[in-house]
Scaffold this motif. Structure first.
Motif, short mmCIF file in Angstrom:
data_model
loop_
_atom_site.label_atom_id
_atom_site.label_comp_id
_atom_site.label_asym_id
_atom_site.label_seq_id
_atom_site.Cartn_x
_atom_site.Cartn_y
_atom_site.Cartn_z
N THR A 71 -5.23 2.40 3.16
CA THR A 71 -6.33 1.81 2.38
C THR A 71 -7.13 0.84 3.24
O THR A 71 -6.59 -0.14 3.75
N GLU A 73 -8.81 5.17 -15.54
CA GLU A 73 -8.95 6.17 -14.48
C GLU A 73 -8.58 7.57 -14.94
O GLU A 73 -9.11 8.54 -14.42
N SER A 133 -1.34 6.15 -9.50
CA SER A 133 -0.06 5.70 -8.98
C SER A 133 0.94 5.44 -10.11
O SER A 133 0.63 4.73 -11.06
N SER A 148 0.84 -1.21 0.00
CA SER A 148 0.00 0.00 0.00
C SER A 148 0.87 1.25 0.00
O SER A 148 1.71 1.42 0.88
N GLN A 149 0.67 2.07 -0.97
CA GLN A 149 1.40 3.35 -1.03
C GLN A 149 1.05 4.20 0.19
O GLN A 149 1.92 4.66 0.91
N SER A 150 -0.25 4.40 0.40
CA SER A 150 -0.70 5.32 1.45
C SER A 150 -0.57 4.73 2.84
O SER A 150 -0.40 5.45 3.81
N LYS A 162 -4.76 2.43 -15.84
CA LYS A 162 -4.32 3.82 -16.00
C LYS A 162 -5.22 4.54 -17.02
O LYS A 162 -5.61 5.68 -16.82
C1 F6R Z 1 -4.36 3.57 -9.37
C2 F6R Z 1 -4.31 3.84 -7.94
C3 F6R Z 1 -5.08 2.97 -7.03
C4 F6R Z 1 -4.24 2.58 -5.80
C5 F6R Z 1 -5.08 1.78 -4.80
C6 F6R Z 1 -4.28 1.33 -3.60
O1 F6R Z 1 -3.55 4.43 -10.11
O2 F6R Z 1 -3.62 4.73 -7.52
O3 F6R Z 1 -5.55 1.83 -7.68
O4 F6R Z 1 -3.15 1.83 -6.24
O5 F6R Z 1 -6.15 2.57 -4.36
O6 F6R Z 1 -3.76 2.42 -2.90
P1 F6R Z 1 -2.63 2.21 -1.82
O7 F6R Z 1 -1.39 1.75 -2.53
O8 F6R Z 1 -2.44 3.54 -1.17
O9 F6R Z 1 -3.12 1.17 -0.86
#
Ligand code: F6R
Length: 368
Positions: free
Chosen positions: A109, A245, A157, A104-106, A242
């Motif tokens: 989630t 969205e 992302s 997860s980037q953030s 991509k």
């Molecule tokens: C697509 C995008 C989303 C995130 C997804 C998970 O470009 O950004 O599909 O990848 O919502 O988000 P994280 O990585 O923050 O859990």
């Protein structure tokens, strides 16, 4: 703040060589051994792992799909990849010897957070791959490997994806190192290839003008299909996501082998089909994809082909051909994803859409 770029996404695409380099930084000790310092699971615990389940959403899920190819190949541990939002609703088989990897980037989630809570309730170990220091998912995990991508502002992302891949490779190599001496030569070799990848990513970025031009010529497209095999399959899914969205164009990614099982019926005159081609050094895979390209082109598709430097076998069947630098197949997504990102962003901009803030989307999805 955008540093001369038109949109944050453009800046973040351009930052990918640095983001990957930063994620690799400081991971190898004086003895040439891989060290992951946020790894709070003992080597003994990691040796006991019998199954890995990757949970993630969206683009992070696509990183997980690619990770499966690499981690299984390097460690021989079975890897499942599951959409985090599906995971806890199906009574997954979890034991103490299951390692759940949450990407997860953030780090916020909700679907992914709920998945790891469920895994921990079942006494499985949880390793987070995350870009945000101190966010909830790493706080609730047994171990964390941080991606050092820096803040990502564009909702879609890009650099987070490449750094997630990088971290997944590091985790796979680390598990291989911990679990078996016989893997160590391969670990060292892949680490060298990985450390060369930022240069290949930078080189790919230098070649994006023709991709931008093509994207801008495609404002009339209603549907775009993406095809790939092996790691090209998750890349196809990512390219389609991509485009959906950002440009609000209907797009679907398929495993190329599935074409004849249904999707080929969709092919009609001038339908754009983007194909990610694996290295000709993998002739079995490569030749199958080349025949898939021939099949769709014979039915009128407009083929947009991403292939490795030196691969000219695809040229006769490609309406547009973009070459990316050579990397071992498992690492190819680090370069071959870039034209897909650029294509979607440019097409969205050409259509007049806000590339950084696509409609209906939030950067961090904190509801289930
Ligand atoms: C697509 C995008 C989303 C995130 C997804 C998970 O470009 O950004 O599909 O990848 O919502 O988000 P994280 O990585 O923050 O859990």
């Amino acid at each position: 703040e955008k540093g001369g770029y038109d949109w944050f996404m453009q800046k973040e695409i351009a930052e990918q060589p640095q983001a990957v380099a930063d994620t690799l930084l400081g991971r190898v000790n004086a003895d040439g051994k891989l060290v992951l310092d946020e790894m709070r699971l003992s080597e003994e615990e990691l040796r006991a792992i019998t199954k890995i389940i990757v949970v993630a959403c969206g683009t992070a899920y696509h990183a997980g799909l690619i990770a499966k190819y690499a981690i299984e190949h390097w460690t021989r541990i079975p890897v499942e990849v599951e959409l985090a939002g599906e995971f806890r609703y199906r009574d997954p088989i979890l034991t103490r010897d299951t390692l759940v990897i949450a990407i997860s980037q953030s780090g916020e989630t909700m679907d992914t957070l709920m998945a790891i809570r469920h895994a921990r309730e079942q006494h499985s170990r949880v390793l987070a791959i995350c870009n945000t220091n101190g966010s909830t998912i790493p706080r609730e995990s047994d171990a964390v490997v941080y991606t050092h991508g820096g803040p990502e502002i564009g909702v879609a992302s890009t650099k987070a994806f490449l750094t997630q891949l990088t971290a997944c490779y590091l985790v796979g190599l680390y598990l291989a190192q911990v679990r078996g001496v016989k893997f160590n030569d391969e670990v060292a070799e892949v680490l060298t290839q990985l450390s060369d990848s930022p240069a290949a990513i930078a080189e790919t970025l230098n070649r994006m003008d023709p991709v931008r031009k093509l994207a801008r010529s495609m404002v009339g497209a209603r549907t775009v299909l993406f095809l790939g095999r092996h790691v090209g399959y998750p890349m196809a899914l990512e390219g389609a996501l991509k485009l959906k969205e950002l440009a609000y164009i209907h797009a679907e990614g398929f495993a190329a082998g599935e074409l004849k099982h249904g999707p080929i019926a969709l092919i009609e005159q001038d339908l754009p089909v983007v194909v990610v081609v694996p290295s000709p050094k993998r002739p079995l895979l490569h030749d199958k994809i080349v025949s898939n390209i021939q099949e769709v082109r014979a039915r009128g598709a407009k083929t947009i082909v991403i292939a490795e430097d030196g691969d000219e076998a695809v040229a006769p069947y490609a309406d547009f051909l973009f070459h990316v630098p050579e990397l071992p197949i498992l690492l190819q997504p680090l370069v071959a994803t870039i034209p897909l990102q650029v294509f979607a962003a440019e097409l969205a901009d050409a259509l007049g859409y806000d590339v950084d803030q696509p409609r209906n989307l939030a950067k961090s999805v904190t509801v289930e």
